[in-house]
Design a protein around this motif. Sequence first.
Motif, PDB file in Angstrom:
ATOM      1  N   HIS A   1       0.838  -1.202   0.000  1.00 39.66           N
ATOM      2  CA  HIS A   1       0.000   0.000   0.000  1.00 39.66           C
ATOM      3  C   HIS A   1       0.871   1.250   0.000  1.00 39.66           C
ATOM      4  O   HIS A   1       1.181   1.823   1.039  1.00 39.66           O
ATOM      5  CB  HIS A   1      -0.947   0.014   1.212  1.00 39.66           C
ATOM      6  CG  HIS A   1      -2.040   1.036   1.087  1.00 39.66           C
ATOM      7  ND1 HIS A   1      -3.360   0.702   0.887  1.00 39.66           N
ATOM      8  CD2 HIS A   1      -2.000   2.389   1.097  1.00 39.66           C
ATOM      9  CE1 HIS A   1      -4.086   1.809   0.798  1.00 39.66           C
ATOM     10  NE2 HIS A   1      -3.273   2.846   0.923  1.00 39.66           N
TER      11      HIS A   1
ATOM     12  N   HIS B   1      -5.303  -0.113   5.342  1.00 39.40           N
ATOM     13  CA  HIS B   1      -5.083   0.650   6.586  1.00 39.40           C
ATOM     14  C   HIS B   1      -6.254   0.519   7.554  1.00 39.40           C
ATOM     15  O   HIS B   1      -6.931   1.490   7.893  1.00 39.40           O
ATOM     16  CB  HIS B   1      -4.726   2.116   6.311  1.00 39.40           C
ATOM     17  CG  HIS B   1      -5.488   2.776   5.187  1.00 39.40           C
ATOM     18  ND1 HIS B   1      -6.842   2.914   5.198  1.00 39.40           N
ATOM     19  CD2 HIS B   1      -5.070   3.321   4.021  1.00 39.40           C
ATOM     20  CE1 HIS B   1      -7.224   3.538   4.094  1.00 39.40           C
ATOM     21  NE2 HIS B   1      -6.166   3.787   3.356  1.00 39.40           N
TER      22      HIS B   1
ATOM     23  N   ASP C   1       1.248   3.112   3.419  1.00 41.71           N
ATOM     24  CA  ASP C   1       0.336   4.142   2.922  1.00 41.71           C
ATOM     25  C   ASP C   1       1.090   5.454   2.662  1.00 41.71           C
ATOM     26  O   ASP C   1       0.539   6.532   2.798  1.00 41.71           O
ATOM     27  CB  ASP C   1      -0.827   4.362   3.914  1.00 41.71           C
ATOM     28  CG  ASP C   1      -1.978   5.144   3.294  1.00 41.71           C
ATOM     29  OD1 ASP C   1      -1.968   5.353   2.063  1.00 41.71           O
ATOM     30  OD2 ASP C   1      -2.880   5.545   4.039  1.00 41.71           O
TER      31      ASP C   1
ATOM     32  N   TYR D   1     -13.206   9.319  -0.590  1.00 44.73           N
ATOM     33  CA  TYR D   1     -12.833  10.439  -1.463  1.00 44.73           C
ATOM     34  C   TYR D   1     -13.844  10.605  -2.587  1.00 44.73           C
ATOM     35  O   TYR D   1     -14.387   9.617  -3.091  1.00 44.73           O
ATOM     36  CB  TYR D   1     -11.450  10.181  -2.088  1.00 44.73           C
ATOM     37  CG  TYR D   1     -10.350   9.982  -1.064  1.00 44.73           C
ATOM     38  CD1 TYR D   1      -9.969  11.029  -0.223  1.00 44.73           C
ATOM     39  CD2 TYR D   1      -9.711   8.764  -0.938  1.00 44.73           C
ATOM     40  CE1 TYR D   1      -8.967  10.850   0.718  1.00 44.73           C
ATOM     41  CE2 TYR D   1      -8.695   8.578   0.009  1.00 44.73           C
ATOM     42  CZ  TYR D   1      -8.335   9.628   0.831  1.00 44.73           C
ATOM     43  OH  TYR D   1      -7.357   9.446   1.762  1.00 44.73           O
TER      44      TYR D   1
ATOM     45  N   HIS E   1     -10.118   1.297   0.559  1.00 45.17           N
ATOM     46  CA  HIS E   1     -10.140   2.310   1.616  1.00 45.17           C
ATOM     47  C   HIS E   1     -11.628   2.517   1.864  1.00 45.17           C
ATOM     48  O   HIS E   1     -12.336   3.068   1.035  1.00 45.17           O
ATOM     49  CB  HIS E   1      -9.466   3.598   1.138  1.00 45.17           C
ATOM     50  CG  HIS E   1      -9.483   4.701   2.153  1.00 45.17           C
ATOM     51  ND1 HIS E   1      -8.517   5.660   2.213  1.00 45.17           N
ATOM     52  CD2 HIS E   1     -10.351   4.993   3.158  1.00 45.17           C
ATOM     53  CE1 HIS E   1      -8.792   6.507   3.205  1.00 45.17           C
ATOM     54  NE2 HIS E   1      -9.909   6.118   3.786  1.00 45.17           N
TER      55      HIS E   1
ATOM     56  N   CYS F   1      -6.292   3.149  -2.725  1.00 40.77           N
ATOM     57  CA  CYS F   1      -7.308   4.127  -2.295  1.00 40.77           C
ATOM     58  C   CYS F   1      -8.079   4.700  -3.484  1.00 40.77           C
ATOM     59  O   CYS F   1      -8.487   5.865  -3.460  1.00 40.77           O
ATOM     60  CB  CYS F   1      -6.678   5.249  -1.481  1.00 40.77           C
ATOM     61  SG  CYS F   1      -5.790   4.670  -0.028  1.00 40.77           S
TER      62      CYS F   1
END
Length: 588
Positions: free
Chosen positions: A94, A254, A439, A196, A224, A123
């Motif tokens: 990641h 994560h 990340d 997002y 994510h 993500c």
Amino acid sequence: VIFRDLSCRGPAALLCVCVALVAAGLAQSALPAPFDLLIVNARIVDGSGGAGYTGDIGIRGGRIARIGRLAGSLAERIVDAGGRVAAPGFVDVHVHVEENLPADPDAENLVADGVTAIVSGNCGASDPHVGAWLGRLAQMGTAVNVGTLYGHNTARTQVMGNADRAPTRRELAEMESLVRLAMRDGALGFSTGLIYSPGTFAKPAEVAALARIAGESGGIYATHMRSENDRVFESIEESIAVARKARVPLQISHFKVTSQRLWGSSARMLARVEAARAAGVDVTLDEYPYTASSSGLEVLLPDWALEGGREGSRHALQRRLASRTTRRSIAREMYARLHGVLGRSSLSYAVVSAAPWNPALEGKTLRQISLASGGRRKPERKSGAALRADIETMLDVCAAGGASGHGPGACGTQMIYHSMDETDVERIFASPLTMVARDGGVTPLSAGNPHPRSFGTSARVLARFVRERHLVPLEEAVRKMTSLPAQRFGLQDRGLLREGFWADLLLFDPDEVEDLSTFEDPHHYSRGFDFVAVNGVVVREAGSPTCERPGKILYGPGFGRVTRRSGATSGKCLPPCAEDRRASRRWQ
Ligand SMILES: [Zn+2]
């Protein structure tokens, strides 16, 4: 051990080719030395989680040719490990390196932290052209091996802009064919960033339809989640439901909980994941070993404030912040959520990490910025006044950053959010389902106030979680950074010190390893990974880069293949192994 069945995914044909290659490697190892490189007197921690043992490692043609007692063998070069640990190079599944790896292919912060293979495109955000991106990296050469996922937000933006609605059938079909193309171009799977925009606007059915395409090519689905906050449990359910529907292996990226009111929930979160596994959903996790996250400033805003259609969220947001009434509703909604739902009394947990349009803000909390600009605000006597003032400051920063045209995200500002509980981070780490992933990205020793995870993740795991806290034995920590991620993401012949595997390896003294990057003073490489080899070529030695770039592209299982839905199944020599063979021929 649980993941043994994943070690060579894909159709039987692929397995045959791989077995043949390994056999060829073994036959080769029966030939007399010399080795290209011989590491003697090492404590071999092979990545499997099994107990370490003393031995020597002979490397030839970029691969591990022999492991055993090899004293007296001939070699072009002999390195005495002096009893230090020899481990597989760390595999970080990641990272975000779309722009920063092409800009800095030596990736020194990663190599200094023991990383030899990375997976980007996480993500929901990847390069839109997977084939071209990988091709460019192959051409320039990189210090580490690199693969990528294909991002949902990338596909959705291309097809629908920033629209807050479900796709039409035609738009969905268009996104499906983009995923299919990315898998054929070598993506390892599909990723979402449902926090997002425009991912926030997508319903689970859309995500499942697209994740299914990646699964059909043997890829993974990494998410994510929509919330890691007050709605984390609903989001875990959504992720599991999508994976079940799409019949695709699931990686929850994560894994964490950031709502202070839900601190301590990690035991229940892990129990839910284990229950899903018991019910047949193939799910695993990754985590970075810190109690703070890093993301754009705009994640504090309500989703609707970022809806932008073709105009893009940055411009749309600017327009909304310029309108007094709209700005007031944004502030009101933020207050209700931060105070009422998340229990925050200020934004003192939010630190500016990068604001290239105003570097003076970097390293300051929104609370500090708010206090510094306090002259033009009313005194904060009423309850909730500090949070209200901080929200106004946040909106000011966002408006200025967005208008500047510089910096990341809709607000042009990257943040660090100190939002997690140490006990949760440690408990998630200790789960056998959890691998380590930073990340972060390729980060220079300058500029801004970045999250230390880009520099120090692996060292921190070994120094804090193993040496100081004894959360897991060294061997298990190494497994979480090597074979577990390599097998999970289908990286052939990597992640273990095994004869026939690629010689990605490190030497280190577990008593010396140290993460030197901190939140206050992040610009330091890790200490202790002095000797790092990638595909048998030394890329770091005595604490300095050698400037070699032996990294290979980690192509996914669908590379060059026509997917099942389009009719053809391929039974012949498949590209990932063919790639390997071509490469090993070059080595001989
Ligand atoms: Zn993320």
